[in-house]
Design a protein around this motif. Structure first.
Motif, PDB file in Angstrom:
ATOM      1  N   ALA A  41      68.471  61.298  25.635  1.00 42.39           N
ATOM      2  CA  ALA A  41      68.169  62.157  26.775  1.00 42.39           C
ATOM      3  C   ALA A  41      67.060  63.108  26.366  1.00 42.39           C
ATOM      4  O   ALA A  41      66.855  63.358  25.173  1.00 42.39           O
ATOM      5  N   LEU A  42      66.348  63.645  27.341  1.00 43.12           N
ATOM      6  CA  LEU A  42      65.213  64.516  27.081  1.00 43.12           C
ATOM      7  C   LEU A  42      65.301  65.750  27.968  1.00 43.12           C
ATOM      8  O   LEU A  42      65.657  65.646  29.143  1.00 43.12           O
ATOM      9  N   MET A  61      67.550  59.202  29.359  1.00 38.04           N
ATOM     10  CA  MET A  61      66.364  58.364  29.191  1.00 38.04           C
ATOM     11  C   MET A  61      66.735  56.890  29.103  1.00 38.04           C
ATOM     12  O   MET A  61      66.448  56.124  30.004  1.00 38.04           O
ATOM     13  N   THR A  62      67.317  56.524  27.980  1.00 42.35           N
ATOM     14  CA  THR A  62      67.573  55.119  27.707  1.00 42.35           C
ATOM     15  C   THR A  62      68.649  54.997  26.633  1.00 42.35           C
ATOM     16  O   THR A  62      69.061  56.000  26.044  1.00 42.35           O
ATOM     17  N   THR A  63      69.050  53.782  26.389  1.00 41.38           N
ATOM     18  CA  THR A  63      69.971  53.477  25.296  1.00 41.38           C
ATOM     19  C   THR A  63      69.301  52.453  24.402  1.00 41.38           C
ATOM     20  O   THR A  63      68.772  51.462  24.891  1.00 41.38           O
ATOM     21  N   SER A 103      74.480  52.372  31.271  1.00 38.16           N
ATOM     22  CA  SER A 103      73.879  53.708  31.228  1.00 38.16           C
ATOM     23  C   SER A 103      74.806  54.795  30.683  1.00 38.16           C
ATOM     24  O   SER A 103      74.397  55.956  30.614  1.00 38.16           O
ATOM     25  N   ILE A 104      76.007  54.450  30.255  1.00 34.67           N
ATOM     26  CA  ILE A 104      76.964  55.470  29.822  1.00 34.67           C
ATOM     27  C   ILE A 104      76.479  56.247  28.600  1.00 34.67           C
ATOM     28  O   ILE A 104      76.651  57.466  28.524  1.00 34.67           O
ATOM     29  N   ASP A 105      75.851  55.575  27.641  1.00 34.14           N
ATOM     30  CA  ASP A 105      75.428  56.264  26.416  1.00 34.14           C
ATOM     31  C   ASP A 105      74.306  57.267  26.680  1.00 34.14           C
ATOM     32  O   ASP A 105      74.321  58.374  26.138  1.00 34.14           O
ATOM     33  N   SER A 106      73.343  56.905  27.517  1.00 31.90           N
ATOM     34  CA  SER A 106      72.265  57.856  27.826  1.00 31.90           C
ATOM     35  C   SER A 106      72.798  58.987  28.712  1.00 31.90           C
ATOM     36  O   SER A 106      72.362  60.137  28.569  1.00 31.90           O
TER      37      SER A 106
END
Length: 170
Positions: free
Chosen positions: A47-48, A59-61, A149-152
Motif C-alpha cells: 500500500a502507498l 497497491m498490489t500483491t 486483493s486481501i493482502d494489499s
C-alpha cells in the motif's frame, strides 16, 4: 561489527526497525510517501500513502521469492514512488506476545536495513486481515476478487493505522 563487550556497533547498531511512531516520524523527510507492507509467507501486500501522509491506498500483491529479489522489488518501489519510509505489519499474537511470524518479520526488516538505511516502523497488525476482509465484503466483492486483493487491502489497513498515529507528530 562488535565492540569488546560483544555489543553491536556501526551502521547495523544504529539502523534498527522502530516500534515507536514518534521516533519514526522524526526520521521522515517532509512530503515523503510511506510504503505499507503486509508480509505473508507467500505474498507481500503493498500500500502507498499520499505525500501528505493522510490516506493509504492499496497497491498490489507480490509473490514472495528469495529475500534479495523481494528487497530489490521493494527498493525499486521506494525509488519509483519517492517513499521515505516503510511501515511493516508486525503479526503479534492476540495476547501481545511475539511468535515465529513476528520474529520472521523483525528479521526481514533487519535484513532490509542491512542493505539500505531507510526508516522502518513495525506496526501492530492484529486483526488487520479480518478488518480488510470486512471492508471487501461490504464492497460486495466476490470471494475470488477478495482473495486476490486481501493482502494489499490489509497493507492499506496497516498503513492507515500508522498514518493516523503519525498525525500526532506533525
Amino acid at each position: 561489527m562488535s565492540d569488546a563487550a560483544g555489543e553491536e556497533t556501526g551502521p547495523a547498531a544504529r539502523a534498527a526497525p522502530l516500534t515507536d511512531a514518534g521516533a519514526f516520524a522524526a526520521r521522515l523527510a517532509p512530503g515523503a510517501r510511506l510504503l505499507g507492507l503486509d508480509l505473508g509467507e507467500k505474498t507481500i501486500g503493498l500500500a502507498l500513502s499520499d505525500v501528505g501522509r493522510m490516506i493509504a491506498t492499496a497497491m498490489t500483491t507480490q509473490r514472495r521469492g528469495r529475500f534479495r529479489d523481494d528487497a530489490a522489488m521493494l527498493f525499486a518501489l521506494v525509488e519509483a514512488q519517492h517513499a521515505g519510509g516503510l511501515v511493516i505489519g508486525l503479526p503479534l499474537n492476540m495476547d501481545g506476545t511475539s511468535g515465529p511470524r513476528a520474529q520472521a518479520t523483525r528479521a526481514f526488516a533487519r535484513n532490509l536495513l542491512a542493505l539500505r538505511d531507510i526508516p522502518i516502523l513495525l506496526w501492530d497488525e492484529r486483526l488487520s486481515t479480518v478488518a480488510a476482509e470486512r471492508v471487501l465484503i461490504d464492497a460486495d466483492l466476490s470471494r475470488r476478487k477478495r482473495a486476490a486483493s486481501i493482502d494489499s487491502a490489509a497493507a492499506a489497513f496497516i498503513l492507515q493505522g500508522a498514518l493516523d498515529r503519525l498525525r500526532a507528530f506533525q
